[in-house]
Enzyme design. Structure first.
Site, PDB file in Angstrom:
ATOM      1  N   ASP A 111      42.213  31.151  53.307  1.00 61.90           N
ATOM      2  CA  ASP A 111      42.139  32.606  53.366  1.00 61.90           C
ATOM      3  C   ASP A 111      40.860  33.072  54.058  1.00 61.90           C
ATOM      4  O   ASP A 111      39.868  32.347  54.136  1.00 61.90           O
ATOM      5  CB  ASP A 111      42.133  33.201  51.954  1.00 61.90           C
ATOM      6  CG  ASP A 111      43.417  32.962  51.189  1.00 61.90           C
ATOM      7  OD1 ASP A 111      44.268  32.182  51.666  1.00 61.90           O
ATOM      8  OD2 ASP A 111      43.562  33.531  50.102  1.00 61.90           O
ATOM      9  N   HIS A 161      46.532  38.384  55.721  1.00 60.94           N
ATOM     10  CA  HIS A 161      45.721  38.598  54.520  1.00 60.94           C
ATOM     11  C   HIS A 161      45.162  40.022  54.532  1.00 60.94           C
ATOM     12  O   HIS A 161      44.116  40.285  53.947  1.00 60.94           O
ATOM     13  CB  HIS A 161      44.597  37.568  54.473  1.00 60.94           C
ATOM     14  CG  HIS A 161      44.003  37.343  53.106  1.00 60.94           C
ATOM     15  ND1 HIS A 161      44.750  37.280  51.959  1.00 60.94           N
ATOM     16  CD2 HIS A 161      42.710  37.153  52.720  1.00 60.94           C
ATOM     17  CE1 HIS A 161      43.957  37.063  50.919  1.00 60.94           C
ATOM     18  NE2 HIS A 161      42.711  36.988  51.354  1.00 60.94           N
ATOM     19  N   HIS A 165      40.935  43.356  53.405  1.00 61.43           N
ATOM     20  CA  HIS A 165      40.760  42.609  52.162  1.00 61.43           C
ATOM     21  C   HIS A 165      40.487  43.517  50.961  1.00 61.43           C
ATOM     22  O   HIS A 165      39.716  43.185  50.067  1.00 61.43           O
ATOM     23  CB  HIS A 165      39.649  41.570  52.297  1.00 61.43           C
ATOM     24  CG  HIS A 165      39.778  40.413  51.342  1.00 61.43           C
ATOM     25  ND1 HIS A 165      39.377  40.480  50.025  1.00 61.43           N
ATOM     26  CD2 HIS A 165      40.272  39.177  51.510  1.00 61.43           C
ATOM     27  CE1 HIS A 165      39.609  39.321  49.433  1.00 61.43           C
ATOM     28  NE2 HIS A 165      40.165  38.513  50.318  1.00 61.43           N
ATOM     29  N   TYR A 202      42.896  38.867  46.560  1.00 59.00           N
ATOM     30  CA  TYR A 202      42.646  38.674  45.128  1.00 59.00           C
ATOM     31  C   TYR A 202      43.917  38.359  44.343  1.00 59.00           C
ATOM     32  O   TYR A 202      43.903  38.360  43.114  1.00 59.00           O
ATOM     33  CB  TYR A 202      41.979  39.914  44.503  1.00 59.00           C
ATOM     34  CG  TYR A 202      40.856  40.505  45.293  1.00 59.00           C
ATOM     35  CD1 TYR A 202      39.678  39.795  45.482  1.00 59.00           C
ATOM     36  CD2 TYR A 202      40.957  41.771  45.844  1.00 59.00           C
ATOM     37  CE1 TYR A 202      38.635  40.337  46.215  1.00 59.00           C
ATOM     38  CE2 TYR A 202      39.922  42.321  46.581  1.00 59.00           C
ATOM     39  CZ  TYR A 202      38.760  41.595  46.765  1.00 59.00           C
ATOM     40  OH  TYR A 202      37.712  42.129  47.497  1.00 59.00           O
ATOM     41  N   HIS A 268      39.302  28.654  51.394  1.00 57.86           N
ATOM     42  CA  HIS A 268      38.811  29.629  52.369  1.00 57.86           C
ATOM     43  C   HIS A 268      38.115  28.941  53.541  1.00 57.86           C
ATOM     44  O   HIS A 268      37.430  27.931  53.353  1.00 57.86           O
ATOM     45  CB  HIS A 268      37.825  30.601  51.713  1.00 57.86           C
ATOM     46  CG  HIS A 268      38.377  31.278  50.494  1.00 57.86           C
ATOM     47  ND1 HIS A 268      38.387  30.681  49.253  1.00 57.86           N
ATOM     48  CD2 HIS A 268      38.957  32.488  50.344  1.00 57.86           C
ATOM     49  CE1 HIS A 268      38.963  31.500  48.367  1.00 57.86           C
ATOM     50  NE2 HIS A 268      39.303  32.603  49.004  1.00 57.86           N
TER      51      HIS A 268
END
Length: 369
Positions: A111, A161, A165, A202, A268
């Site tokens: 991510d 994504h 964010h 999240y 990540h």
């Protein structure tokens, strides 16, 4: 199980979050031929000509009338909202993808990229002959389009994504459309491909968010519970030894199960710490004879992008790096968190950006010492 913040951790989180807020003011819009993108790291406005046009293309009538959540992280409703199916707080995943569909398989995902450290990860994956799914932030895509092109060229899978964010349950339906469509455009401008899969920042998703995402043609991919949150984002406040030990225990438990389905991890390619630990986590899976694959291979999806792009849809494959093995019968399931509290994997991710600022601060102090 949900792990609540201690007062000291909460205090640290607020402190680093304050630093983050001061150092990440929205950047000026980035332009490319024929388009002006919204400011990076900010929720795009919904009154721009592009968003107005996109909203005309979809019908949002019938969307669940679930109130927007508030707070950072959002506060879990108490009592719970009927039929909300809030994965963040009560573990309800509806029809989200939460596990790799192939037995004995690690669905490898990263991510928050691309970043300046993504090339190091790509070099490693190329050397290991591994393919991954990259859940890309649109704000980063427009800054590093060549890295996105490289990911495709080297056989990886691209997914969304969002643009900035932000927690999607705190945004209006129209803002969610703006977040997804600007990211979609950024990736299409770079590659000609239209995204099909996405991961909510999240893990923050409920039935209202799902409704909007489905209208846009997206399939949400969560991760397989807290055991498969690698905690890479907690470095350096969590030691590398602790990250490795925790994930080793999760892999050992999985290896002792019947492995009838695979799992997705939370990792990540955000900085040198997360990229560095990935090169130590992946061999742990290989040593346990676990096959590694991107999302479309996990889901046996031969069309990993939506139609309507301008490029030929690439065919993805992931040859097993090692042969699968069998083990005593057991199952791995995604645990539900108690109502009224944030699911631990998601809860911890809410201080991710602050933790990364802290990491940068540590590096600066070390350099000045």
């Amino acid at each position: 199980m949900v792990k609540f913040f201690t007062s000291s951790i909460a205090g640290m989180a607020m402190a680093v979050a304050a630093v983050y807020a001061q150092t990440t003011a929205p950047a000026p819009p980035t332009t490319s031929p024929g388009v002006t993108y919204p400011p990076v790291n900010a929720v795009p406005p919904i009154d721009s000509p592009e968003v107005v046009a996109w909203l005309k293309e979809i019908d949002l009538t019938g969307a669940p009338t679930i109130p927007l959540h508030t707070g950072d992280p959002p506060v879990c409703p108490n009592p719970p909202i009927v039929d909300e199916c809030y994965w963040t707080c009560d573990g309800c995943s509806a029809d989200d993808i939460t596990a790799c569909g192939r037995p004995n398989t690690w669905g490898l995902t990263f991510d928050d990229g691309p970043s300046t450290d993504t090339p190091v990860l790509l070099d490693y994956l190329k050397a290991q002959k591994l393919a991954a799914t990259f859940f890309l932030i649109g704000s980063n895509v427009i800054q590093f389009p060549d890295l996105v092109k490289r990911e495709i060229a080297e056989g990886h899978h691209l997914a969304s994504h969002t643009w900035s964010h932000h927690a999607l349950t705190t945004l209006s339906n129209e803002q969610i459309v703006a977040e997804m469509k600007w990211t979609e455009k950024a990736i299409m401008d770079a590659t000609g491909l239209r995204m099909k899969y996405m991961r909510p920042p999240y893990g923050d998703i409920n039935n209202r968010v799902r409704f909007v995402l489905k209208k846009l043609g997206y399939i949400p991919v969560d991760w397989t519970g807290d055991a498969f949150d690698t905690n890479d984002w907690q470095l350096p406040t969590m030691t590398e030894e602790t990250v490795l030990a925790t994930f080793t225990a999760s892999l050992d438990a999985y290896a002792a199960s019947n492995k009838s389905q695979g799992f997705y991890c939370l990792e990540h390619d955000l900085n040198n710490l997360t990229v560095g630990i990935a090169q130590k986590l992946i061999p742990l899976g290989q040593a346990r004879n676990i096959t590694i694959a991107p999302v479309p291979v996990c889901q046996n999806d031969n069309q990993p992008y939506q139609l309507g792009g301008t490029a030929v849809i690439p065919t993805l494959s992931a040859a097993p790096t090692v042969a699968p093995t069998s083990a005593p019968s057991s199952t791995v399931t995604k645990g539900a968190a108690p109502t009224g509290s944030i699911k631990s994997g998601a809860e911890k991710r809410y201080i991710e950006k602050g933790a990364m600022v802290l990491a940068a601060a540590v590096a600066v102090v070390a350099a000045l010492a």
